[in-house]
Design a protein around this motif. Structure first.
Motif, PDB file in Angstrom:
ATOM      1  N   LEU A   1       0.839  -1.192   0.000  1.00 27.52           N
ATOM      2  CA  LEU A   1       0.000   0.000   0.000  1.00 27.52           C
ATOM      3  C   LEU A   1       0.874   1.241   0.000  1.00 27.52           C
ATOM      4  N   SER A   2       0.565   2.165  -0.901  1.00 25.65           N
ATOM      5  CA  SER A   2       1.215   3.474  -0.896  1.00 25.65           C
ATOM      6  C   SER A   2       0.221   4.498  -0.368  1.00 25.65           C
ATOM      7  N   PRO A   3       0.394   4.992   0.875  1.00 22.02           N
ATOM      8  CA  PRO A   3      -0.564   5.963   1.415  1.00 22.02           C
ATOM      9  C   PRO A   3      -0.679   7.238   0.577  1.00 22.02           C
ATOM     10  N   SER A   4       0.406   7.660  -0.075  1.00 21.12           N
ATOM     11  CA  SER A   4       0.361   8.913  -0.833  1.00 21.12           C
ATOM     12  C   SER A   4      -0.502   8.802  -2.090  1.00 21.12           C
ATOM     13  N   THR A   5      -0.558   7.628  -2.678  1.00 20.02           N
ATOM     14  CA  THR A   5      -1.338   7.432  -3.896  1.00 20.02           C
ATOM     15  C   THR A   5      -2.597   6.606  -3.676  1.00 20.02           C
ATOM     16  N   GLY A   6      -2.660   5.879  -2.536  1.00 22.10           N
ATOM     17  CA  GLY A   6      -3.788   4.992  -2.287  1.00 22.10           C
ATOM     18  C   GLY A   6      -3.733   3.706  -3.083  1.00 22.10           C
ATOM     19  N   THR A   7      -2.610   3.447  -3.769  1.00 20.45           N
ATOM     20  CA  THR A   7      -2.496   2.259  -4.604  1.00 20.45           C
ATOM     21  C   THR A   7      -2.314   1.015  -3.742  1.00 20.45           C
ATOM     22  N   LEU A   8      -3.200   0.049  -3.937  1.00 16.80           N
ATOM     23  CA  LEU A   8      -3.175  -1.206  -3.197  1.00 16.80           C
ATOM     24  C   LEU A   8      -2.945  -2.343  -4.177  1.00 16.80           C
ATOM     25  N   ARG A   9      -1.924  -3.160  -3.916  1.00 13.33           N
ATOM     26  CA  ARG A   9      -1.629  -4.322  -4.754  1.00 13.33           C
ATOM     27  C   ARG A   9      -1.657  -5.579  -3.902  1.00 13.33           C
ATOM     28  N   LEU A  10      -1.982  -6.696  -4.552  1.00 16.79           N
ATOM     29  CA  LEU A  10      -2.167  -7.950  -3.829  1.00 16.79           C
ATOM     30  C   LEU A  10      -1.547  -9.093  -4.615  1.00 16.79           C
TER      31      LEU A  10
END
Length: 338
Positions: free
Chosen positions: A312-321
């Motif tokens: 998770l990147s808090p600055s971009t909100g990008t979530l990968r799994l």
């Protein structure tokens, strides 16, 4: 965030908890290994300070704690419970301040005992650790000062297989440890360890019926493992600057501990070894794309008790799994953005 922010809920669905400005968001799977719901705000409209803490009980319920501003220059702690991934979490409930009033004293940590009672630990103004926990018949007990000194960084709270709650805290040149002796009792301080620990790198995991294991990075850059009553063991050179995330799982019939960490190259590094057998050694294997510098990593078990990992990147909100493939070893699927 302090604690496991990637969690398998009571119904087997995964949930992630995301910091977002002055709030905490949560997202849940619509079905096992399926699509995901949109993010929703935890606990209603109260504004929060950064740095929530997360813990989960054996009942599958998630407990969260965070600081919120009260009057100018002061803050108080609040608590919420999330019963199922696709239900809304409860509204934030005030649990006060360890020193009655004042500003934030440190990042909280949360554990949940075998009876489903939440335990919120936080540094107090005296530099020790204070605790407030839920009572057996509802409500909250008073704040308790567990003593200690010069606590730095986030404490690491954990519940052992016994259902007893423990908490670790780093201090200059060492680690302090508290443990419940009986269910429902106040944790008491046990013998700590003198070790050059980096604050903010603690991660605790229940690793057997008798022990929890604390993982931390020492000042030389090595990830170490320590079980109270034993000596710390150097496990592996740190892959990157942040704390590791850890989970126990079965790999080809063996009880293994899997570690994940954002590496210095920006990718996710994984290592696995037989649980509590650090002498067997561990090696990092990197996976996935290069991540932003603020990215955090978590590992958990999915509905099939297989390893699942998230970044998770808090600055971009990008979530990968990614999830473990049905292949020998710790082979992972390609990372996908959720």
């Amino acid at each position: 965030m302090n604690g496991d922010w990637l969690i398998r809920g009571r119904d087997g669905r995964l949930t992630v908890y995301l910091p977002s400005g002055d709030a905490v968001l949560c997202r849940a799977e619509r079905g096992p290994a399926g699509s995901w719901d949109a993010a929703r705000t935890v606990g209603g409209g109260q504004k929060l300070h950064p740095g929530p803490a997360i813990g989960q009980g054996a009942d599958g319920y998630t407990h969260l704690a965070a600081w919120r501003p009260t009057v100018p220059g002061e803050s108080g702690l609040v608590h919420s419970t999330h019963f199922r991934p696709r239900l809304a979490p409860l509204d934030w409930v005030s649990i006060g301040h360890p020193d009655k009033k004042g500003d934030r004293t440190g990042s909280p940590a949360v554990a949940v005992d075998s009876a489903g009672r939440g335990y919120v630990f936080v540094r107090n103004q005296g530099g020790g650790v204070s605790l407030r926990n839920q009572k057996e018949k509802g409500g909250w007990g008073p704040w308790q000062n567990l003593e200690g000194h010069d606590v730095q960084g986030e404490p690491a709270a954990v519940t052992g297989e016994s259902g007893l709650v423990e908490v670790y805290a780093s201090v200059p040149g060492g680690v302090l440890h508290w443990r419940q002796e009986e269910p429902g009792r106040t944790p008491v301080r046990t013998e700590g360890v003198d070790v050059p620990v980096r604050p903010g790198t603690l991660c605790a995991l229940a690793t057997s019926a008798e022990h929890t294991t604390l993982f931390f990075t020492d000042t030389s850059g090595d990830v170490c493992a320590w079980r109270p009553g034993e000596k710390p063991v150097t496990l592996i050179a740190s892959a990157g600057p942040g704390p590791v995330s850890a989970v126990r799982c079965d790999i080809e019939g063996h009880d293994c501990t899997v570690l994940a960490q954002r590496s210095a190259s920006g990718r996710v590094a994984f290592a696995a070894y037989p649980t509590e057998q650090e002498s067997a050694g561990a090696w990092w294997t990197e996976s996935g794309p290069q991540l932003p510098s603020d990215a955090v990593v978590a590992v958990a078990l999915d509905e099939q008790d297989e390893v699942v990992a998230a970044s998770l990147s808090p600055s971009t909100g990008t979530l990968r799994l990614t999830r473990r493939k049905d292949e020998p070893g710790l082979a992972l699927e390609a990372w996908r953005e959720v």
